[in-house]
Design a protein around this motif. Structure first.
Motif, PDB file in Angstrom:
ATOM      1  N   LEU A 152       2.602  -8.284  -1.036  1.00  9.50           N
ATOM      2  CA  LEU A 152       1.183  -8.592  -0.916  1.00  9.50           C
ATOM      3  C   LEU A 152       0.962  -8.955   0.547  1.00  9.50           C
ATOM      4  N   LEU A 186      -6.318  -0.583  -0.664  1.00 10.65           N
ATOM      5  CA  LEU A 186      -6.195  -0.200  -2.076  1.00 10.65           C
ATOM      6  C   LEU A 186      -6.017   1.301  -2.231  1.00 10.65           C
ATOM      7  N   GLU A 190       0.557   2.064  -2.452  1.00  8.23           N
ATOM      8  CA  GLU A 190       0.840   1.831  -3.865  1.00  8.23           C
ATOM      9  C   GLU A 190       1.659   0.554  -4.048  1.00  8.23           C
ATOM     10  N   ARG A 193       0.055  -4.299  -1.520  1.00  8.54           N
ATOM     11  CA  ARG A 193      -1.282  -4.593  -2.031  1.00  8.54           C
ATOM     12  C   ARG A 193      -1.969  -5.662  -1.183  1.00  8.54           C
TER      13      ARG A 193
END
Ligand code: GUN
Ligand code: FE
Length: 431
Positions: A152, A186, A190, A193
């Motif tokens: 992330l 986004l 993949e 994030r």
């Protein structure tokens, strides 16, 4: 091996299904199907006999480690400025360094080094801060995407109390840029994030926070930030937000503190009773960063209390408040510093155990990423194969003893293989 995703590993398999239990299967079999754990077996059931079997004889196989708080741009100056306290350190070290990421060529070089180091570590998942710069943050995401790690990553938001060149434009334009970044991230990646990243309360105006809350609800994004790290910072937030019941309440007002917004808050060293309750009620993940808290003279977080209250806790390296990218090191720091806290509190609090630290570095922090950090059936297959043969012992050691030594003496342990969601990470430096 490529992303075969249906296979079996054999070796000594160790994981923590709960914070007080090492589950150990000596010479066991760990089955992966479709990127998920099917199970751990003492003998391989007949139904898996057709799957490729990779034997890591006498190696330790553990879940991938999760770093729930790390600043990618700060990797470049790790180990510097360690005599400063938080606010001075931000002004004199972190902000001047982060200014440099306006230059994409510099960002490429610096992020290349960070991504390479993360890839070669035992970490499989990380929650990463970038800088305010959209281009550099997208480039960081691109590099991480190529490694196969699952991260992330946040474009940092800050529109006050930062030097010229390191502030977002006025809030509405900042939010527009942030939304554009979210959409691009986004659609382009993949495994990597976006995560909303208000730096901390002193860096963000109310309007910016309000808009980030709206973005959170519109896109269902997770949130990362800093909370109650250092005494002078907590005092500053009290002055900036006299209306807030607690520091955490200043995020909660805008829907940026757990509940429907999956949230990780770094540090949480100085919670008031109200904030402690809010963390628990909102199911906020505490990212415990023991090394950073020592280096920046912040203190030692009450980790035992969080764990005993059922609050989710993961570990963070907080590079470069921390100077080491290793979550093994964060585990031993968590244990050692908790003992000092217990001592100076007259033993009114308990220290944390190595088992708890291992749990925080795997399954605890893994809750930020889904079903991650364990080898229970259905968990995403993140695994690290450790060769500890250089750690000589004059007599036999149990598997648990070998694991304990591998954590403390990690410098002599070789990471032989690393799998993320069933795919092997080869550790090459991304282009
Ligand atoms: N609080 C706000 N920004 C930062 C940062 O970059 N590092 C740490 N440790 N605390 C912060
Ligand atoms: Fe931080």
């Amino acid at each position: 091996m490529t992303g075969g995703e249906h296979f079996v590993l054999s070796g000594h398999i160790v994981y923590t299904p709960d914070k007080n239990t090492f589950s150990i299967t000596e010479n066991g079999y760990l089955v992966c199907e479709g990127g998920h754990v099917t199970g751990v077996f003492a003998t391989l059931p007949e139904r898996f006999s057709a799957l490729p079997l990779y034997r890591y004889t006498d190696c330790l196989i553990i879940p991938g480690l999760c770093d729930t708080h790390v600043h990618a741009p700060q990797y470049a100056f790790r180990g510097l400025g360690m005599d400063l306290e938080l606010i001075d350190w931000l002004d004199r070290r972190a902000f001047p360094q982060e200014l440099r990421y306006a230059d994409l060529a510099y960002a490429e070089r610096a992020y290349g080094q960070f991504v390479s180091a993360l890839t070669q570590s035992a970490t499989t998942r990380a929650a990463v801060f970038g800088t305010i710069h959209v281009s550099a943050t997208l480039r960081l995401m691109e590099m991480l995407e190529k490694t196969g790690l699952r991260c992330l990553v946040g474009k940092v938001n800050m529109d006050r109390n930062a030097p010229d060149g390191l502030r977002d434009p006025e809030p509405d334009e900042a939010l527009e840029q942030t939304e554009k970044w979210v959409k691009q991230a986004l659609s382009r990646f993949e495994r990597t994030r976006p995560i909303l990243t208000p730096r901390f309360v002193p860096s963000c105006t109310d309007r910016l926070m309000e808009g980030l809350g709206e973005l959170q609800r519109a896109y269902g994004l997770p949130v990362q930030s800093h909370l109650s790290e250092n005494v002078s910072e907590v005092e500053w937030v009290r002055e900036l937000c006299p209306w807030a019941e607690s520091y955490g309440g200043a995020y909660a007002r805008y829907g940026l503190f757990g509940g429907a917004a999956p949230t990780v808050m770094a540090h949480c060293v100085h919670p008031t009773d109200a904030e402690f309750d809010l963390i628990r009620r909102q199911d906020v993940l505490v990212s415990h960063c023991p090394a950073s808290n020592a280096n920046l003279s912040s203190g030692v977080a009450p980790v035992g209390r969080y764990l005993d209250a059922g609050i989710r806790v993961g570990l963070g390296t907080d590079v470069a408040g921390g100077f080491d990218l290793s979550i093994f090191r964060a585990m031993t720091d968590a244990v050692q510093f908790s003992k000092l806290r217990a001592h100076f509190m007259g033993m009114r609090e308990r220290p944390v155990t190595l088992c708890e630290a291992f749990y925080m570095g795997t399954k605890g922090g893994g809750t930020l990423f889904g079903k991650v950090g364990s080898f229970e059936p259905g968990y995403l297959f993140d695994a690290v194969v450790l060769n500890d043969h250089r750690l000589k012992a004059p007599g036999a050691l149990s598997i648990q003893e070998r694991l304990e030594r591998a954590v403390y003496l990690e410098k002599d342990v070789v990471i032989e293989h690393k799998f993320v969601q069933g795919s092997e990470i080869t550790g090459g430096v991304p282009e």
